[in-house]
Each structure stands twice: as C-alpha cells, then as structure tokens.
Design a protein around this motif. Sequence first.
Motif, PDB file in Angstrom:
ATOM      1  N   THR A 193      -1.302   2.593 -14.611  1.00 30.83           N
ATOM      2  CA  THR A 193      -1.288   1.267 -13.996  1.00 30.83           C
ATOM      3  C   THR A 193      -0.063   0.472 -14.452  1.00 30.83           C
ATOM      4  OG1 THR A 193      -2.514   0.181 -15.777  1.00 30.83           O
ATOM      5  CG2 THR A 193      -3.813   1.236 -14.006  1.00 30.83           C
ATOM      6  N   ASP A 194       0.270  -0.549 -13.687  1.00 29.77           N
ATOM      7  CA  ASP A 194       1.373  -1.428 -14.065  1.00 29.77           C
ATOM      8  C   ASP A 194       1.110  -2.083 -15.409  1.00 29.77           C
ATOM      9  OD1 ASP A 194       2.775  -0.855 -11.736  1.00 29.77           O
ATOM     10  OD2 ASP A 194       1.940  -2.569 -10.655  1.00 29.77           O
ATOM     11  N   ASP A 221       2.224  -2.757 -21.218  1.00 31.83           N
ATOM     12  CA  ASP A 221       1.750  -2.647 -22.602  1.00 31.83           C
ATOM     13  C   ASP A 221       2.595  -1.660 -23.398  1.00 31.83           C
ATOM     14  OD1 ASP A 221      -0.234  -4.475 -22.010  1.00 31.83           O
ATOM     15  OD2 ASP A 221      -1.846  -2.974 -21.896  1.00 31.83           O
ATOM     16  N   ALA A 222       2.911  -0.514 -22.806  1.00 35.12           N
ATOM     17  CA  ALA A 222       3.724   0.490 -23.499  1.00 35.12           C
ATOM     18  C   ALA A 222       5.125  -0.049 -23.773  1.00 35.12           C
ATOM     19  CB  ALA A 222       3.796   1.776 -22.677  1.00 35.12           C
ATOM     20  N   THR A 223       5.667  -0.826 -22.842  1.00 34.20           N
ATOM     21  CA  THR A 223       6.992  -1.418 -23.028  1.00 34.20           C
ATOM     22  C   THR A 223       6.985  -2.394 -24.199  1.00 34.20           C
ATOM     23  OG1 THR A 223       7.456  -1.178 -20.667  1.00 34.20           O
ATOM     24  CG2 THR A 223       8.805  -2.753 -21.893  1.00 34.20           C
ATOM     25  N   VAL A 224       5.964  -3.249 -24.261  1.00 34.80           N
ATOM     26  CA  VAL A 224       5.874  -4.222 -25.358  1.00 34.80           C
ATOM     27  C   VAL A 224       5.708  -3.500 -26.694  1.00 34.80           C
ATOM     28  CG1 VAL A 224       4.481  -6.094 -26.347  1.00 34.80           C
ATOM     29  CG2 VAL A 224       5.072  -6.106 -23.907  1.00 34.80           C
ATOM     30  N   ALA A 249       0.833  -1.205   0.000  1.00 31.47           N
ATOM     31  CA  ALA A 249       0.000   0.000   0.000  1.00 31.47           C
ATOM     32  C   ALA A 249       0.866   1.253   0.000  1.00 31.47           C
ATOM     33  CB  ALA A 249      -0.930   0.003   1.207  1.00 31.47           C
ATOM     34  N   ALA A 250       1.961   1.235   0.753  1.00 35.09           N
ATOM     35  CA  ALA A 250       2.864   2.393   0.789  1.00 35.09           C
ATOM     36  C   ALA A 250       3.498   2.613  -0.585  1.00 35.09           C
ATOM     37  CB  ALA A 250       3.938   2.194   1.849  1.00 35.09           C
ATOM     38  N   ASP A 251       3.902   1.532  -1.231  1.00 40.67           N
ATOM     39  CA  ASP A 251       4.496   1.661  -2.559  1.00 40.67           C
ATOM     40  C   ASP A 251       3.468   2.148  -3.575  1.00 40.67           C
ATOM     41  OD1 ASP A 251       7.011   1.028  -4.176  1.00 40.67           O
ATOM     42  OD2 ASP A 251       5.431   0.012  -5.317  1.00 40.67           O
ATOM     43  N   ASP A 252       2.274   1.602  -3.510  1.00 45.65           N
ATOM     44  CA  ASP A 252       1.217   2.003  -4.435  1.00 45.65           C
ATOM     45  C   ASP A 252       0.832   3.472  -4.277  1.00 45.65           C
ATOM     46  OD1 ASP A 252       0.980  -0.437  -5.737  1.00 45.65           O
ATOM     47  OD2 ASP A 252      -0.584  -1.166  -4.383  1.00 45.65           O
ATOM     48  N   SER A 253       1.001   4.012  -3.101  1.00 51.85           N
ATOM     49  CA  SER A 253       0.601   5.402  -2.857  1.00 51.85           C
ATOM     50  C   SER A 253       1.714   6.413  -3.109  1.00 51.85           C
ATOM     51  CB  SER A 253       0.087   5.553  -1.426  1.00 51.85           C
ATOM     52  OG  SER A 253       1.148   5.424  -0.505  1.00 51.85           O
ATOM     53  N   ALA A 254       2.867   5.957  -3.538  1.00 55.65           N
ATOM     54  CA  ALA A 254       4.018   6.856  -3.683  1.00 55.65           C
ATOM     55  C   ALA A 254       3.725   8.059  -4.574  1.00 55.65           C
ATOM     56  CB  ALA A 254       5.227   6.083  -4.210  1.00 55.65           C
ATOM     57  N   TRP A 255       3.104   7.850  -5.737  1.00 50.70           N
ATOM     58  CA  TRP A 255       2.836   8.982  -6.634  1.00 50.70           C
ATOM     59  C   TRP A 255       1.839   9.953  -6.017  1.00 50.70           C
ATOM     60  CZ3 TRP A 255       6.107  10.305 -10.031  1.00 50.70           C
ATOM     61  CH2 TRP A 255       6.837   9.351 -10.749  1.00 50.70           C
ATOM     62  N   ASN A 256       0.938   9.448  -5.198  1.00 43.79           N
ATOM     63  CA  ASN A 256      -0.054  10.322  -4.574  1.00 43.79           C
ATOM     64  C   ASN A 256       0.479  11.041  -3.350  1.00 43.79           C
ATOM     65  OD1 ASN A 256      -2.312   9.974  -6.271  1.00 43.79           O
ATOM     66  ND2 ASN A 256      -2.627   7.952  -5.408  1.00 43.79           N
ATOM     67  N   CYS A 257       1.529  10.525  -2.748  1.00 44.75           N
ATOM     68  CA  CYS A 257       2.029  11.121  -1.501  1.00 44.75           C
ATOM     69  C   CYS A 257       3.445  11.671  -1.655  1.00 44.75           C
ATOM     70  CB  CYS A 257       1.987  10.078  -0.387  1.00 44.75           C
ATOM     71  SG  CYS A 257       0.336   9.459  -0.040  1.00 44.75           S
ATOM     72  N   SER A 285       2.580  14.665 -11.466  1.00 43.30           N
ATOM     73  CA  SER A 285       2.376  13.659 -10.417  1.00 43.30           C
ATOM     74  C   SER A 285       0.945  13.127 -10.382  1.00 43.30           C
ATOM     75  CB  SER A 285       2.780  14.200  -9.048  1.00 43.30           C
ATOM     76  OG  SER A 285       1.973  15.303  -8.691  1.00 43.30           O
ATOM     77  N   GLY A 286      -0.042  13.967 -10.654  1.00 46.20           N
ATOM     78  CA  GLY A 286      -1.427  13.490 -10.675  1.00 46.20           C
ATOM     79  C   GLY A 286      -1.665  12.488 -11.784  1.00 46.20           C
ATOM     80  N   GLU A 287      -1.145  12.795 -12.974  1.00 45.20           N
ATOM     81  CA  GLU A 287      -1.306  11.876 -14.102  1.00 45.20           C
ATOM     82  C   GLU A 287      -0.502  10.592 -13.888  1.00 45.20           C
ATOM     83  OE1 GLU A 287      -0.864  13.704 -18.011  1.00 45.20           O
ATOM     84  OE2 GLU A 287      -1.148  15.639 -17.009  1.00 45.20           O
ATOM     85  N   LEU A 288       0.703  10.728 -13.341  1.00 46.67           N
ATOM     86  CA  LEU A 288       1.539   9.554 -13.114  1.00 46.67           C
ATOM     87  C   LEU A 288       0.890   8.599 -12.118  1.00 46.67           C
ATOM     88  CD1 LEU A 288       5.017  11.312 -12.983  1.00 46.67           C
ATOM     89  CD2 LEU A 288       4.180   9.791 -14.775  1.00 46.67           C
ATOM     90  N   ALA A 289       0.178   9.147 -11.149  1.00 48.90           N
ATOM     91  CA  ALA A 289      -0.490   8.308 -10.150  1.00 48.90           C
ATOM     92  C   ALA A 289      -1.585   7.448 -10.769  1.00 48.90           C
ATOM     93  CB  ALA A 289      -1.073   9.189  -9.046  1.00 48.90           C
ATOM     94  N   GLU A 290      -2.107   7.859 -11.908  1.00 42.63           N
ATOM     95  CA  GLU A 290      -3.194   7.123 -12.555  1.00 42.63           C
ATOM     96  C   GLU A 290      -2.713   6.011 -13.488  1.00 42.63           C
ATOM     97  OE1 GLU A 290      -5.638  10.035 -14.461  1.00 42.63           O
ATOM     98  OE2 GLU A 290      -5.995  11.114 -12.598  1.00 42.63           O
TER      99      GLU A 290
END
Length: 89
Positions: free
Chosen positions: A57-58, A63-66, A25-33, A50-55
């Motif tokens: 997903t992995d 997908d972008a990498t592939v 949870a702490a890692d998932d919230s990094a962009w938001n906090c 930062s707001g856009e980056l928080a949205e």
Amino acid sequence: MIEDTRLAYVGQQDAFEMFDADARAADDSAWNCEYRLVDTQHFPNITRLSGELAEVTDDQIFDATVVALISAGERGKPRCGYRGDGCQS
C-alpha cells in the motif's frame, strides 16, 4: 527531510485524487495488470514479485521511507553535503 517527505507524499496523494476515477483505477491496477505482462527476460524481479508488489500500500511505502530516513540519521553525520556547521564537506 522527514517533513519534506511527508509534504511530498501528501501532495502526491492530493494530486492523485484530482484524477478522474477511471484514471485512478487504472493506476491502482498497474501491478495486477500491466506489470505482469513485462518481458520476463528483461524484468525478472518485477515478474517474480509482481503479486507481492501489488499488495503493497501507499501507506506502507511512506512508512518504509520514514523508517529509512530515521535509520540513516541514526547512523551519524552524512559523508558529503551540508555538515550543519556552516561549511560544506
């Protein structure tokens, strides 16, 4: 390369799942906090996005990498490294 990328992604996801729920949870919230608190002078792009980056997903990152790997392959032979004919460029 695509298969290696997929295996790395799956391995990273599995390793992440091994952490306890609080750590995930702490890692998932990094962009938001945490990333919203960085110095705006030194990290203007992170601050601005930062707001856009928080949205993001992995799965979107994967997908972008592939797509990037496929696009690079479609552009042709690499300019350096292994040429596929037994020789090094």
